[in-house]
Design a protein around this motif. Structure first.
Motif, PDB file in Angstrom:
ATOM      1  N   VAL A   1       0.841  -1.193   0.000  1.00  0.00           N
ATOM      2  CA  VAL A   1       0.000   0.000   0.000  1.00  0.00           C
ATOM      3  C   VAL A   1       0.874   1.240   0.000  1.00  0.00           C
ATOM      4  N   ASP A   2       0.566   2.147  -0.893  1.00  0.00           N
ATOM      5  CA  ASP A   2       1.310   3.406  -0.969  1.00  0.00           C
ATOM      6  C   ASP A   2       0.777   4.359   0.087  1.00  0.00           C
ATOM      7  N   GLU A   3       1.573   4.571   1.120  1.00  0.00           N
ATOM      8  CA  GLU A   3       1.131   5.423   2.220  1.00  0.00           C
ATOM      9  C   GLU A   3       1.536   6.878   2.020  1.00  0.00           C
ATOM     10  N   ALA A   4       2.363   7.139   1.024  1.00  0.00           N
ATOM     11  CA  ALA A   4       2.875   8.510   0.868  1.00  0.00           C
ATOM     12  C   ALA A   4       1.860   9.440   0.234  1.00  0.00           C
ATOM     13  N   ALA A   5       0.905   8.882  -0.538  1.00  0.00           N
ATOM     14  CA  ALA A   5      -0.006   9.741  -1.285  1.00  0.00           C
ATOM     15  C   ALA A   5      -0.901  10.557  -0.362  1.00  0.00           C
ATOM     16  N   ASP A   6      -1.572   9.879   0.595  1.00  0.00           N
ATOM     17  CA  ASP A   6      -2.530  10.574   1.452  1.00  0.00           C
ATOM     18  C   ASP A   6      -2.052  10.684   2.890  1.00  0.00           C
ATOM     19  N   SER A   7      -0.844  10.268   3.189  1.00  0.00           N
ATOM     20  CA  SER A   7      -0.379  10.264   4.569  1.00  0.00           C
ATOM     21  C   SER A   7      -0.073  11.683   5.030  1.00  0.00           C
ATOM     22  N   PRO A   8      -0.490  12.025   6.255  1.00  0.00           N
ATOM     23  CA  PRO A   8      -0.153  13.356   6.791  1.00  0.00           C
ATOM     24  C   PRO A   8       1.243  13.406   7.388  1.00  0.00           C
ATOM     25  N   LEU A   9       1.986  12.295   7.361  1.00  0.00           N
ATOM     26  CA  LEU A   9       3.301  12.266   7.978  1.00  0.00           C
ATOM     27  C   LEU A   9       4.277  13.143   7.197  1.00  0.00           C
ATOM     28  N   PRO A  10       5.237  13.751   7.873  1.00  0.00           N
ATOM     29  CA  PRO A  10       6.244  14.566   7.171  1.00  0.00           C
ATOM     30  C   PRO A  10       7.163  13.678   6.338  1.00  0.00           C
ATOM     31  N   ASP A  11       7.715  14.252   5.304  1.00  0.00           N
ATOM     32  CA  ASP A  11       8.614  13.506   4.428  1.00  0.00           C
ATOM     33  C   ASP A  11       9.941  13.199   5.112  1.00  0.00           C
ATOM     34  N   GLU A  12      10.396  14.068   6.009  1.00  0.00           N
ATOM     35  CA  GLU A  12      11.684  13.878   6.654  1.00  0.00           C
ATOM     36  C   GLU A  12      11.572  12.796   7.731  1.00  0.00           C
TER      37      GLU A  12
END
Length: 732
Positions: A620-631
């Motif tokens: 599952v791609d969590e980066a698309a809708d995730s509110p987590l910071p990229d760093e």
């Protein structure tokens, strides 16, 4: 004494209260009987002084018999009461008439025994006559807490009739002459009436005290805030403990099914005095009018009429009330404006301070509720149209702030939960919002000072919302299962890759053995590790041991054991079969592998050709809708205390996540991974929303992008926010 108001609100059967009544009555009643037996001797002596010689001996013998057999008499008295009470607890109350008639249905009763029976019935009648009001109420109370039964004098186990039967049962087991038994009953009658009556009155007082205690709300422990945030340090008592836990003003309010009297001030307090003081101190512009400024006070009837007129406008006038951004000032202004339409000059009247405080509190409550919940802009007037009906309720029914079960309060909570974080993107969400609009509109249209409108709306919408919640819970469980399966796949894949890397490092293996380890064996190890869910499972251990044995045989030619190399043949065939080969092909692929280890074939024998590997399920791609910071957390930094806070965060806790675009979305902690320790949060529809480690959550707190969501009880949470905004309590 008045009927305690708690009767209609207790559950139908209350075992704890039944036990309290039993412990508080059966033994004291037996003690009262024992005390009268001890005092009966003096009365029998007096009767003997004036009796005929033939009766004197019976009376004097009775005095001796009562002393000698006292404990047996009390035991038989107590045994009958215990048997009658057990029948009540079993749901089959014991009848006095059937008890007296048992065994004598077809037998004539002797005249002397009949006189004794009549005497104990007269004793019961005397108690009934002296304490009739208390007994009628106790019949009702006891029947209700026993399960909704209808008790009367014939079936109440602690009533006068059963006391009379217990008295008769106690005397029947003695050697007293019938006339002595009759005299004993008559001598004990005045004292029994007085002693038993005091017990009845005491029991009713205890029940009334329990009722009053149950009416007072109990404060809640305030949630521990997130460390490092401004509000996390608040540890004082909640608003219930501060103002309402000892307040008696909400105990005599209209019942939920009755109309509210708006034509005269009921004389009860609307709010606790300390809360009045805080509200008056926080009111912008001071009080609505001083007592000596010459203006008269709006009567309850006039205020109710103005609010009712305001209620007839679209959305109960909420758009006009909310126009200035301050619901307090807007509500007071609209009330006076609509009062002017009824002929009331706003310049010549003022609101009573207590009424103004109540209106301010309700307005602040709605403002806090709308701010704490993630409500779409077009839904604000839908919920806001309940402001005027709830204000009318609060002006006459103080129980709104005291009772969790108040129908208006329960309906507000349901509607706020239904709108909170509901984007209306699915058919189910749109249908739920349509129900919210219909229910809120019906209450604003039909409320006429009768709480039955709230009761009906809460019942109907509550049933619909419960079905919606069940579907959301199913979605939450499905999301947790998918996340659990994904983490187990990742863990198994990581274990297999690590085991292969550890065994291949620094070794030059024959192509046939290397091909076996890189494809069939690593897939087999991944499957068994996924199935067992542990790195030390028996199948996982066996797979690792098989690879180690093959590598050892390859590395130490002198230690090769042909018998040992034949033992793993079935295992190797099964592994090749799992890789997609047919049984014959798997046997054919196993043979060159073992022959190569024996040195019977060339070392550079190529690996057998295998079917193509089926594509693995895409993670599952969590980066698309995730509110987590990229760093990563290590780059941004985080507080260890905050990370520990999230490690102990209980399941079901709601947090507000702020994404990189400033959008706020609530997420509920639905599952904690036993493998990675990551926390999975779901949105309002039960779908997976965010999967994060405690360190990542602590990083979001440091960036100001994570906070606690409101309490599950929207009314309670909004009231706490209002009280916090009014000021902190004075230092003790």
């Amino acid at each position: 004494m008045q009927t305690p108001p708690f009767v209609d609100e207790l559950p139908s059967r209350n075992p704890d209260l039944l036990n309290q009544v039993r412990e508080g009555m059966l033994l004291p009643l037996s003690d009262a009987f024992a005390a009268e037996l001890d005092a009966a001797g003096a009365g029998l002596f007096q009767l003997a002084d004036t009796a005929a010689p033939a009766l004197q001996k019976e009376y004097l013998d009775a005095v001796q018999e009562l002393k000698r057999d006292r404990e047996s008499l009390v035991a038989r008295f107590r045994a009958h009461l215990a048997r009658a009470w057990q029948a009540l607890e079993a749901g089959r109350p014991l009848s006095v008439e059937r008890t007296l008639a048992r065994g004598n249905d077809l037998t004539l009763v002797a005249e002397a025994e009949l006189e004794v029976r009549l005497a104990v019935r007269n004793l019961a009648g005397a108690i009934q006559q002296a304490w009739r009001p208390e007994l009628m109420r106790l019949d009702r109370y006891l029947g209700f807490i026993a399960g909704g039964m209808r008790l009367d004098s014939d079936s109440n186990p602690i009533g006068p009739e059963h006391l009379g039967v217990a008295f008769y049962a106690a005397l029947s087991g003695t050697r007293l002459a019938p006339r002595a038994q009759l005299a004993t009953v008559r001598v004990c009658e005045p004292g029994m009436v007085e002693r038993v009556g005091r017990l009845y009155a005491s029991l009713e007082t205890q029940l009334l005290a329990i009722a009053r205690a149950s009416e007072l709300p109990t404060g809640r422990a305030r949630r521990r805030g997130i460390p490092g945030q401004a509000r996390s340090a608040r540890a004082e008592a909640d608003w219930i403990s501060r103002f309402f836990s000892h307040w008696q003003g909400g105990q005599r309010a209209p019942e939920a099914g009755h109309a509210i009297d708006v034509h005269a001030r009921a004389g009860h307090e609307l709010l606790p005095a300390e809360l009045h003081r805080l509200l008056q101190g926080a009111r912008a512009g001071g009080d609505p009018g001083a007592a000596g400024d010459g203006r008269r006070v709006l009567s309850p009837r006039e205020m109710a009429s103005a609010l009712s007129l305001l209620q007839t406008t679209p959305h109960a006038g909420f758009e006009e009330i909310d126009r200035g951004g301050d619901l307090r000032a807007g509500l007071r202004g609209q009330l006076l404006a609509h009062g002017a339409m009824l002929g009331i000059d706003p310049a010549s009247v003022r609101m009573d301070a207590a009424d103004a405080d109540t209106l301010d509190l309700v307005a602040m409550l709605f403002q806090a509720m709308l701010q704490e919940s993630q409500v779409r802009a077009d839904l604000r007037p839908v919920l806001g149209q309940l402001l005027v009906p709830v204000a009318k309720v609060a002006l006459q029914d103080p129980r709104l702030f005291v009772r969790d079960s108040h129908p208006a309060r329960r309906l507000l909570n349901l509607l706020a939960d239904a709108c909170d974080g509901n984007p209306g993107e699915t058919a189910a969400e749109l249908a739920l919002l349509a129900q919210v609009q219909a229910v809120a509109g019906r209450v604003a249209r039909d409320f006429d000072e009768h709480l039955g409108v709230f009761l009906q709306a809460e019942s109907e919408f509550g049933a619909y919302f419960e079905q919606y919640r069940r579907r959301v819970e199913i979605a939450e469980r499905r999301a947790a299962e998918l996340q659990r399966a994904e983490e187990r796949r990742v863990a198994a894949r990581t274990l297999a890759a690590g085991a292969l890397e550890a065994r291949m490092q620094g070794q030059a293996l024959p192509p046939v053995l290397e091909g076996f380890l890189r494809r069939p064996w690593v897939q087999h190890l991944e499957r068994v590790a996924l199935r067992e869910g542990a790195a030390d499972g028996p199948a996982t251990t066996a797979a690792l041991a098989a690879a180690d044995g093959l590598l050892r045989a390859c590395a130490e030619p002198a230690a090769r054991d042909d018998a040992w190399l034949e033992r793993p043949r079935p295992v190797l065939q099964r592994i090749y079969t799992e890789a997609g080969l047919a049984p014959d092909s798997a046997d054919a692929a196993t043979a060159p592998l073992l022959d190569g280890l024996r040195g019977l074939r060339a070392a550079d024998l190529p690996a057998p050709e295998l079917p193509p590997t089926p594509p693995a399920p895409a993670p599952v791609d969590e980066a698309a809708d995730s509110p987590l910071p990229d760093e990563p957390p290590e780059q941004v930094g985080f507080d260890m205390e905050t990370a520990e806070y999230f490690q102990s965060l209980p399941l079901g806790t709601w947090l507000d996540f702020v994404d990189r675009f400033g959008q706020v979305q609530a997420g509920k902690l639905a599952w904690v991974s036993p493998i990675s320790g990551r926390r999975m949060f779901v949105n309002r529809r039960g779908a997976r929303f965010c999967v994060a480690s405690p360190e990542q959550l602590a990083t979001m707190v440091r960036l100001g992008r994570l906070r606690l969501h409101r309490d599950e009880d929207a009314f309670y949470s909004a009231m706490q926010s209002v009280v916090d905004s009014l000021g902190t309590p004075a230092a003790a």
